[in-house]
Design an enzyme around this catalytic site. Structure first.
Site, PDB file in Angstrom:
ATOM      1  N   CYS A   1     -15.727  76.910  39.732  1.00  0.00           N
ATOM      2  CA  CYS A   1     -14.760  76.432  38.740  1.00  0.00           C
ATOM      3  C   CYS A   1     -14.560  77.541  37.715  1.00  0.00           C
ATOM      4  CB  CYS A   1     -15.307  75.176  38.066  1.00  0.00           C
ATOM      5  SG  CYS A   1     -14.276  74.596  36.732  1.00  0.00           S
ATOM      6  N   GLY A   2     -13.363  78.084  37.642  1.00  0.00           N
ATOM      7  CA  GLY A   2     -13.082  79.213  36.756  1.00  0.00           C
ATOM      8  C   GLY A   2     -13.237  78.849  35.289  1.00  0.00           C
ATOM      9  N   ASN A   3     -12.604  77.757  34.862  1.00  0.00           N
ATOM     10  CA  ASN A   3     -12.712  77.382  33.454  1.00  0.00           C
ATOM     11  C   ASN A   3     -14.126  76.939  33.124  1.00  0.00           C
ATOM     12  OD1 ASN A   3     -10.091  77.965  32.627  1.00  0.00           O
ATOM     13  ND2 ASN A   3      -9.318  76.043  33.472  1.00  0.00           N
TER      14      ASN A   3
ATOM     15  N   CYS B   1      -6.330  75.280  35.297  1.00  0.00           N
ATOM     16  CA  CYS B   1      -7.308  75.419  36.380  1.00  0.00           C
ATOM     17  C   CYS B   1      -7.482  76.922  36.632  1.00  0.00           C
ATOM     18  CB  CYS B   1      -6.803  74.714  37.631  1.00  0.00           C
ATOM     19  SG  CYS B   1      -7.871  74.971  39.060  1.00  0.00           S
TER      20      CYS B   1
ATOM     21  N   THR C   1      -9.340  78.833  38.749  1.00  0.00           N
ATOM     22  CA  THR C   1      -9.196  79.356  40.119  1.00  0.00           C
ATOM     23  C   THR C   1      -7.736  79.196  40.560  1.00  0.00           C
ATOM     24  OG1 THR C   1      -9.994  77.201  40.882  1.00  0.00           O
ATOM     25  CG2 THR C   1     -11.596  79.010  40.869  1.00  0.00           C
TER      26      THR C   1
ATOM     27  N   GLU D   1      -5.509  68.955  40.646  1.00  0.00           N
ATOM     28  CA  GLU D   1      -6.849  69.346  41.116  1.00  0.00           C
ATOM     29  C   GLU D   1      -7.490  68.344  42.061  1.00  0.00           C
ATOM     30  OE1 GLU D   1      -9.961  71.042  38.805  1.00  0.00           O
ATOM     31  OE2 GLU D   1      -8.535  71.698  37.278  1.00  0.00           O
ATOM     32  N   ARG D   2      -7.963  68.881  43.153  1.00  0.00           N
ATOM     33  CA  ARG D   2      -8.823  68.153  44.073  1.00  0.00           C
ATOM     34  C   ARG D   2     -10.035  67.659  43.269  1.00  0.00           C
ATOM     35  NH1 ARG D   2     -12.154  71.577  48.630  1.00  0.00           N
ATOM     36  NH2 ARG D   2     -13.224  72.226  46.742  1.00  0.00           N
TER      37      ARG D   2
ATOM     38  N   ASN E   1     -16.932  67.390  40.135  1.00  0.00           N
ATOM     39  CA  ASN E   1     -15.621  66.891  39.728  1.00  0.00           C
ATOM     40  C   ASN E   1     -15.741  65.465  39.184  1.00  0.00           C
ATOM     41  OD1 ASN E   1     -13.843  69.053  40.436  1.00  0.00           O
ATOM     42  ND2 ASN E   1     -14.131  68.547  42.601  1.00  0.00           N
TER      43      ASN E   1
HETATM   44  N1  LIG Z   1     -11.366  70.680  41.239  1.00  0.00           N
HETATM   45  C1  LIG Z   1     -11.660  71.922  41.877  1.00  0.00           C
HETATM   46  C2  LIG Z   1     -12.829  72.622  41.246  1.00  0.00           C
HETATM   47  C3  LIG Z   1     -12.624  72.940  39.790  1.00  0.00           C
HETATM   48  C4  LIG Z   1     -11.608  74.053  39.535  1.00  0.00           C
HETATM   49  C5  LIG Z   1     -11.504  74.351  38.051  1.00  0.00           C
HETATM   50  N2  LIG Z   1     -10.895  73.396  37.249  1.00  0.00           N
HETATM   51  C6  LIG Z   1     -11.139  75.763  37.700  1.00  0.00           C
HETATM   52  O1  LIG Z   1     -10.914  76.015  36.504  1.00  0.00           O
HETATM   53  O2  LIG Z   1     -11.173  76.641  38.549  1.00  0.00           O
HETATM   54  C7  LIG Z   1     -11.969  71.700  43.369  1.00  0.00           C
HETATM   55  O3  LIG Z   1     -12.656  70.732  43.717  1.00  0.00           O
HETATM   56  O4  LIG Z   1     -11.529  72.507  44.178  1.00  0.00           O
END
Ligand SMILES: N[C@@H](CCC[C@H](N)C(=O)O)C(=O)O
Length: 260
Positions: free
Chosen positions: A73-75, A206, A208, A196-197, A64
């Protein structure tokens, strides 16, 4: 260029990443933060590293923008699959990519890649009954933890302070990403905003989080099959059936050399 690092930048519906292919640098939090900085670095929501992993098309690690490492990370996975596909001259119709928590199948569609979101767990693991601010709430881990709230007007939410109340809440031992979803008039369509965390801000999309949102809509309202989710970064789709698939757009932004 001496003392520089080759990189490629991709965007998955505005969720943007720097890709480092077999990096030789140490991925310290300070290095990640610097490279992701939008004023002094390349600028991105995170860095994806690609390395070899036996029996797969590669391993993806996701860092991150705050320097911390996430499980999935889905994207990022859709961006990395597109990168691998371009590198291999479109050799395959599906790629297997390992992340920290699982190996995912990323499948070619007409002009994009869809991920089979095979790692889904912890549905309603935590007691959310003490959260009264919004109409409905839902928790699930779609690779990383997500809390989803059903709201009447997503655009009206002051997202940073609102999400911060939950992102660090003691209910969630590993912290959580927070999404706000507003149902739209069109069939099985919703507008979603995600804090987002690890970016510690709203991102344009995002993956996920959208998967978690589709599963929340399935749980609350029985939505199934194709669910259309609109975000700041465009329109994406989650297919909810016996299996769950997430798909959207990917763009190669630019490639370059970063001065170390
Ligand atoms: N920031 C998220 C991880 C990344 C998620 C992402 N952007 C997605 O597309 O899924 C975390 O630390 O949980």
């Amino acid at each position: 260029m001496k003392n520089s690092l080759k990189f490629t930048k991709f965007s998955g519906n505005g969720n943007d990443f720097i890709i480092l292919d077999h990096p030789t640098v140490e991925m310290t939090p300070a290095f990640v933060k610097k490279m992701c900085d939008r004023h002094f670095g390349v600028g991105a929501d995170g860095i994806l590293t690609l390395t070899e992993f036996a029996g797969t098309d590669g391993e993806m690690r996701i860092f991150n923008a705050d320097g911390g490492e996430a499980e999935m990370c889905g994207n990022g996975l859709r961006c990395l699959a597109t990168y691998i596909d371009q590198k291999l001259n479109h050799a395959k119709n599906a790629y297997r990519i390992k992340t920290m928590n699982a190996t995912y199948e990323v499948i070619r569609q007409e002009n994009a890649f869809a991920i089979e979101m095979s790692e889904i767990k912890d549905k309603n693991l935590y007691d959310l009954s003490h959260f009264h601010e919004f109409d409905r709430s839902f928790f699930i881990n779609t690779g990383v933890p997500h809390l989803v709230f059903l709201v009447k007007d997503a655009k009206a939410i002051d997202i940073k302070p609102t999400a911060a109340r939950y992102r660090y809440h003691s209910t969630f031992p590993n912290g959580t990403n927070v999404s706000f979803v507003e149902i739209q008039k069109d069939y099985q369509t919703a507008y979603v905003r995600t804090y987002e965390r690890g970016v510690e801000d709203e991102t344009h999309s995002c993956g996920t989080g959208l998967t978690a949102t589709a599963l929340a809509l399935n749980y609350w309202n029985g939505w199934k099959e194709m669910i259309t989710l609109k975000t700041l970064g465009g329109t994406q789709r989650v297919l909810v059936g016996d299996k769950v698939f997430y798909s959207g757009e990917v763009k190669h932004c630019f490639s370059g050399e970063y001065s170390l």
